[in-house]
Design a protein around this motif. Structure first.
Motif, PDB file in Angstrom:
ATOM      1  N   TYR A 485       0.834  -1.200   0.000  1.00 52.29           N
ATOM      2  CA  TYR A 485       0.000   0.000   0.000  1.00 52.29           C
ATOM      3  C   TYR A 485       0.869   1.250   0.000  1.00 52.29           C
ATOM      4  N   ASN A 486       0.591   2.113  -0.980  1.00 51.22           N
ATOM      5  CA  ASN A 486       1.224   3.430  -1.046  1.00 51.22           C
ATOM      6  C   ASN A 486       0.311   4.396  -0.297  1.00 51.22           C
ATOM      7  N   THR A 487       0.687   4.737   0.938  1.00 51.43           N
ATOM      8  CA  THR A 487      -0.194   5.550   1.785  1.00 51.43           C
ATOM      9  C   THR A 487      -0.404   6.955   1.224  1.00 51.43           C
ATOM     10  N   ARG A 488       0.616   7.480   0.540  1.00 53.55           N
ATOM     11  CA  ARG A 488       0.483   8.846   0.005  1.00 53.55           C
ATOM     12  C   ARG A 488      -0.483   8.877  -1.177  1.00 53.55           C
ATOM     13  N   LYS A 489      -0.421   7.864  -2.033  1.00 53.79           N
ATOM     14  CA  LYS A 489      -1.297   7.814  -3.207  1.00 53.79           C
ATOM     15  C   LYS A 489      -2.612   7.088  -2.923  1.00 53.79           C
ATOM     16  N   LYS A 490      -2.700   6.465  -1.724  1.00 56.54           N
ATOM     17  CA  LYS A 490      -3.865   5.636  -1.396  1.00 56.54           C
ATOM     18  C   LYS A 490      -4.091   4.585  -2.486  1.00 56.54           C
ATOM     19  N   ASN A 491      -3.036   3.858  -2.748  1.00 52.23           N
ATOM     20  CA  ASN A 491      -2.986   2.947  -3.896  1.00 52.23           C
ATOM     21  C   ASN A 491      -2.417   1.585  -3.479  1.00 52.23           C
ATOM     22  N   HIS A 492      -3.197   0.527  -3.750  1.00 53.44           N
ATOM     23  CA  HIS A 492      -2.741  -0.833  -3.474  1.00 53.44           C
ATOM     24  C   HIS A 492      -2.109  -1.461  -4.710  1.00 53.44           C
ATOM     25  N   PHE A 493      -1.190  -2.372  -4.460  1.00 60.55           N
ATOM     26  CA  PHE A 493      -0.635  -3.219  -5.511  1.00 60.55           C
ATOM     27  C   PHE A 493      -0.087  -4.466  -4.830  1.00 60.55           C
ATOM     28  N   ALA A 494       0.417  -5.398  -5.605  1.00 59.69           N
ATOM     29  CA  ALA A 494       0.989  -6.624  -5.030  1.00 59.69           C
ATOM     30  C   ALA A 494       2.424  -6.763  -5.503  1.00 59.69           C
ATOM     31  N   SER A 495       3.211  -7.497  -4.739  1.00 61.12           N
ATOM     32  CA  SER A 495       4.617  -7.636  -5.087  1.00 61.12           C
ATOM     33  C   SER A 495       5.182  -8.925  -4.510  1.00 61.12           C
ATOM     34  N   ALA A 496       6.138  -9.495  -5.249  1.00 62.88           N
ATOM     35  CA  ALA A 496       6.891 -10.642  -4.732  1.00 62.88           C
ATOM     36  C   ALA A 496       8.040 -10.178  -3.849  1.00 62.88           C
ATOM     37  N   ASP A 497       8.233  -8.850  -3.766  1.00 61.44           N
ATOM     38  CA  ASP A 497       9.276  -8.267  -2.926  1.00 61.44           C
ATOM     39  C   ASP A 497       8.751  -8.108  -1.497  1.00 61.44           C
ATOM     40  N   ARG A 498       9.424  -8.731  -0.543  1.00 66.07           N
ATOM     41  CA  ARG A 498       8.993  -8.658   0.856  1.00 66.07           C
ATOM     42  C   ARG A 498       8.994  -7.216   1.349  1.00 66.07           C
ATOM     43  N   GLY A 499       9.840  -6.394   0.790  1.00 62.51           N
ATOM     44  CA  GLY A 499       9.896  -4.991   1.187  1.00 62.51           C
ATOM     45  C   GLY A 499       8.907  -4.111   0.469  1.00 62.51           C
ATOM     46  N   CYS A 500       8.095  -4.678  -0.421  1.00 63.68           N
ATOM     47  CA  CYS A 500       7.037  -3.941  -1.119  1.00 63.68           C
ATOM     48  C   CYS A 500       7.561  -2.702  -1.845  1.00 63.68           C
ATOM     49  N   ARG A 501       8.774  -2.813  -2.377  1.00 61.55           N
ATOM     50  CA  ARG A 501       9.371  -1.711  -3.158  1.00 61.55           C
ATOM     51  C   ARG A 501       9.460  -0.431  -2.327  1.00 61.55           C
ATOM     52  N   GLY A 502       9.593  -0.573  -1.007  1.00 66.57           N
ATOM     53  CA  GLY A 502       9.729   0.591  -0.127  1.00 66.57           C
ATOM     54  C   GLY A 502       8.416   1.104   0.418  1.00 66.57           C
ATOM     55  N   PHE A 503       7.290   0.498   0.029  1.00 67.21           N
ATOM     56  CA  PHE A 503       5.989   0.933   0.518  1.00 67.21           C
ATOM     57  C   PHE A 503       5.514   0.004   1.641  1.00 67.21           C
ATOM     58  N   LYS A 504       4.353   0.270   2.188  1.00 68.07           N
ATOM     59  CA  LYS A 504       3.834  -0.471   3.335  1.00 68.07           C
ATOM     60  C   LYS A 504       3.406  -1.885   2.924  1.00 68.07           C
ATOM     61  N   ARG A 505       3.859  -2.891   3.644  1.00 71.52           N
ATOM     62  CA  ARG A 505       3.417  -4.262   3.419  1.00 71.52           C
ATOM     63  C   ARG A 505       2.230  -4.532   4.324  1.00 71.52           C
ATOM     64  N   GLU A 506       1.075  -4.888   3.702  1.00 70.34           N
ATOM     65  CA  GLU A 506      -0.143  -5.130   4.476  1.00 70.34           C
ATOM     66  C   GLU A 506      -0.277  -6.596   4.897  1.00 70.34           C
ATOM     67  N   VAL A 507      -0.149  -7.509   3.934  1.00 69.08           N
ATOM     68  CA  VAL A 507      -0.402  -8.908   4.235  1.00 69.08           C
ATOM     69  C   VAL A 507       0.242  -9.785   3.173  1.00 69.08           C
ATOM     70  N   ARG A 508       0.595 -10.980   3.552  1.00 62.97           N
ATOM     71  CA  ARG A 508       1.025 -11.943   2.538  1.00 62.97           C
ATOM     72  C   ARG A 508      -0.228 -12.633   1.993  1.00 62.97           C
ATOM     73  N   LEU A 509      -0.468 -12.481   0.710  1.00 65.13           N
ATOM     74  CA  LEU A 509      -1.638 -13.086   0.085  1.00 65.13           C
ATOM     75  C   LEU A 509      -1.515 -14.603   0.028  1.00 65.13           C
ATOM     76  N   GLY A 510      -0.292 -15.076  -0.163  1.00 65.96           N
ATOM     77  CA  GLY A 510      -0.046 -16.506  -0.269  1.00 65.96           C
ATOM     78  C   GLY A 510       1.181 -16.753  -1.121  1.00 65.96           C
ATOM     79  N   TYR A 511       1.233 -17.930  -1.710  1.00 61.82           N
ATOM     80  CA  TYR A 511       2.394 -18.307  -2.519  1.00 61.82           C
ATOM     81  C   TYR A 511       1.951 -18.629  -3.951  1.00 61.82           C
ATOM     82  N   GLY A 512       2.602 -17.952  -4.888  1.00 61.60           N
ATOM     83  CA  GLY A 512       2.360 -18.204  -6.294  1.00 61.60           C
ATOM     84  C   GLY A 512       3.372 -19.185  -6.852  1.00 61.60           C
ATOM     85  N   LEU A 513       3.341 -19.361  -8.153  1.00 61.92           N
ATOM     86  CA  LEU A 513       4.222 -20.315  -8.815  1.00 61.92           C
ATOM     87  C   LEU A 513       5.309 -19.580  -9.589  1.00 61.92           C
TER      88      LEU A 513
END
Length: 516
Positions: A485-513
């Motif tokens: 979650y980008n708190t400044r833009k109020k914008n969600h996205f998903a990432s395989a990066d545990r650090g969420c590209r420097g933005f807030k990590r909300e939850v682990r959705l699960g494991y992909g392939l």
């Protein structure tokens, strides 16, 4: 719908049904991987038929799109189609193609310059006063033939060559609708959909055949039908006998394959023929034949045999929501209408439409939610086949970035706004349901799109199902995917990066392939 308008007409073969799978032996031992969705043409009213392409004598790639009239397009290196030019126009009033002429793949070549292709033709229905009324299936479909003497640059019509079995015609009927021509050995096989209106509106897949040497001329086509060679002989099925000529002759359907999966292509990697079915209500399915890639997929000559030409299908891309959602694949476009997918085709890696291998492209026409017919897009995805007994078909999860707004969006499909460009690969979601995996939905609230597992949150609207994810790490599901979650833009996205590209990590959705 405006009568005769390019943007308003839809070929009348837009059936959205499916068939049940039979034996599954050719359906195992491989995995299907879909790459990110690519937009190659649109928004436009010109794309309303399965796309196909071919290489010219000089090696250049030429593509073909259609809606009422047929167009030649120039595929660029990035896959986008440019410079549409009319090559076949609808016919004059009273003709069999008065309501449209949609060029059909694949191209058959007698020489580098002399090409032949069939085209889907539509005429005004009986009692319609020569008007093209598309929305009640009253147009009458048949098949015409076209010839090019300059390697696909220009085309000339050569008349009508196929109509549906005259016994099946009602007062208004679709006849031989849409179709696909492909060569096996010394014959050309034309697969087309047809409805038996006198016995209800169920559509089936039918087949006609002509010798390669005859180059598709009128009078050379024979339909696959069941007949008795003599009074005392047992009933058999094939292209022999009498009364099965191309113009109004008798025909019998091929069983256990959806009639909308009619773009049939030999696949040298699987050693079988394949076909693509694409809808939003039932997802995308890859059909695989029981026959080898060098043999036409036809049912046995014995009409009492339980064997069939097609083994069945595997799901390779998820359905939008539940199968009974009437707003998905709805041709009556309103603001409430959701995604629509139609007219799938298979094209080889180098652009050839007559064969496919380990890697190829699938193309399909798409309407986004609320989009009307002039807002059609032609999309494609790269497909990679790999040996895998687990058969976990997967689709790429991609993050798209709008540089101007700074917004990100993660999905298995491309956003409609062209400003969003692919930014990062986030692994793969399962393209079909499987034990231990959970649904992932793309939800939206106040313009913010976010991924949720299981169901959307309070006040959120379900945009579509994007795939399935494992809640725990497994042998196959090894890629952790996080909602960020980008708190400044109020914008969600998903990432395989545990650090969420420097933005807030909300939850682990699960494991992909991972990629195959």
């Amino acid at each position: 719908m405006t009568t005769g308008a390019v943007v308003g007409a839809t070929p009348s073969g837009a059936d959205l049904g499916s068939a049940q799978a039979g034996t599954t032996s050719p359906l195992t031992g491989f995995t299907v991987q879909l790459g990110p969705e690519e937009r190659v043409f649109g928004p436009s009213g010109l794309t309303d038929f399965p796309y196909f392409s071919e290489r010219t004598p000089s090696g250049k790639l030429v593509g073909f799109i259609s809606n009422n009239d047929s167009y030649r397009v120039r595929p660029a290196r990035d896959g986008k189609l440019r410079d549409p030019k009319v090559i076949l126009k609808r016919g004059n009033p009273g003709t069999f193609d008065k309501c449209g002429a949609w060029l059909i793949g694949s191209v058959i070549k007698k020489s580098p310059q002399r090409w032949m292709a069939l085209y889907h033709a539509e005429a005004a229905g009986r009692g319609d006063n020569n008007r093209c009324i598309y929305n009640d299936d009253s147009v009458v479909a048949s098949v015409g033939r076209a010839i090019s003497n300059d390697g696909g640059k220009t085309w000339k019509k050569r008349g009508q060559v196929l109509t549906q079995d005259a016994r099946l015609d009602g007062p208004k009927t679709e006849d031989a609708t849409m179709g696909r021509v492909v060569r096996y050995g010394n014959y050309l096989y034309f697969f087309y959909g047809a409805s038996a209106y006198r016995r209800g509106s169920t559509r089936y897949l039918h087949v006609a055949r002509s010798s390669v040497a005859d180059f598709g001329e009128r009078g050379t086509w024979k339909k696959w039908h069941c007949y008795k060679p003599s009074v005392l002989a047992a009933r058999t099925c094939g292209f022999g006998g009498t009364g099965n000529g191309g113009i109004g002759g008798k025909s019998n359907p091929v069983q256990l394959i959806s009639p909308t999966a009619r773009v049939i292509v030999p696949n040298t990697y699987l050693d079988h023929s394949i076909a693509l079915f694409a809808t939003g209500t039932r997802g995308f399915r890859l059909w695989v034949s029981n026959t080898s890639d060098t043999m036409p997929p036809l049912d046995p000559a014995d009409p009492d045999s339980t064997e069939r030409a097609w083994a069945g299908s595997v799901q390779i891309y998820p359905e939008v929501t539940h199968q009974d959602d009437r707003q998905v694949d709805n041709w009556n476009r309103t603001k409430r209408a959701k995604q629509l997918y139609a007219y799938p085709s298979i094209v080889g890696l180098r652009g050839q439409s007559h064969t496919s291998g380990r890697v190829f492209y699938i193309y399909y026409v798409k309407l986004f939610p609320g989009g009307d017919f002039p807002e059609r897009y032609l999309m494609r995805r790269k497909v990679t086949l790999s040996p895998d007994d687990a058969g976990l078909n997967r689709v790429a999860l991609t993050t798209y970035f709008d540089k101007k707004s700074g917004l990100r969006r993660t999905s298995t499909e491309r956003p409609i706004r062209n400003a969003f460009r692919p930014k990062g690969a986030e692994g793969f979601l399962l393209g079909e349901p499987a034990a231990g995996f959970r649904d992932v939905f793309e939800c939206v609230k106040n313009g913010d799109y976010l991924l949720r597992v299981g169901q959307c949150g309070t006040g959120e609207r379900k945009y579509r199902r994007v795939g399935w994810i494992s809640p725990t790490e497994t042998t196959h599901a090894t890629v952790p995917i996080f909602r960020c979650y980008n708190t400044r833009k109020k914008n969600h996205f998903a990432s395989a990066d545990r650090g969420c590209r420097g933005f807030k990590r909300e939850v682990r959705l699960g494991y992909g392939l991972p990629s195959v």
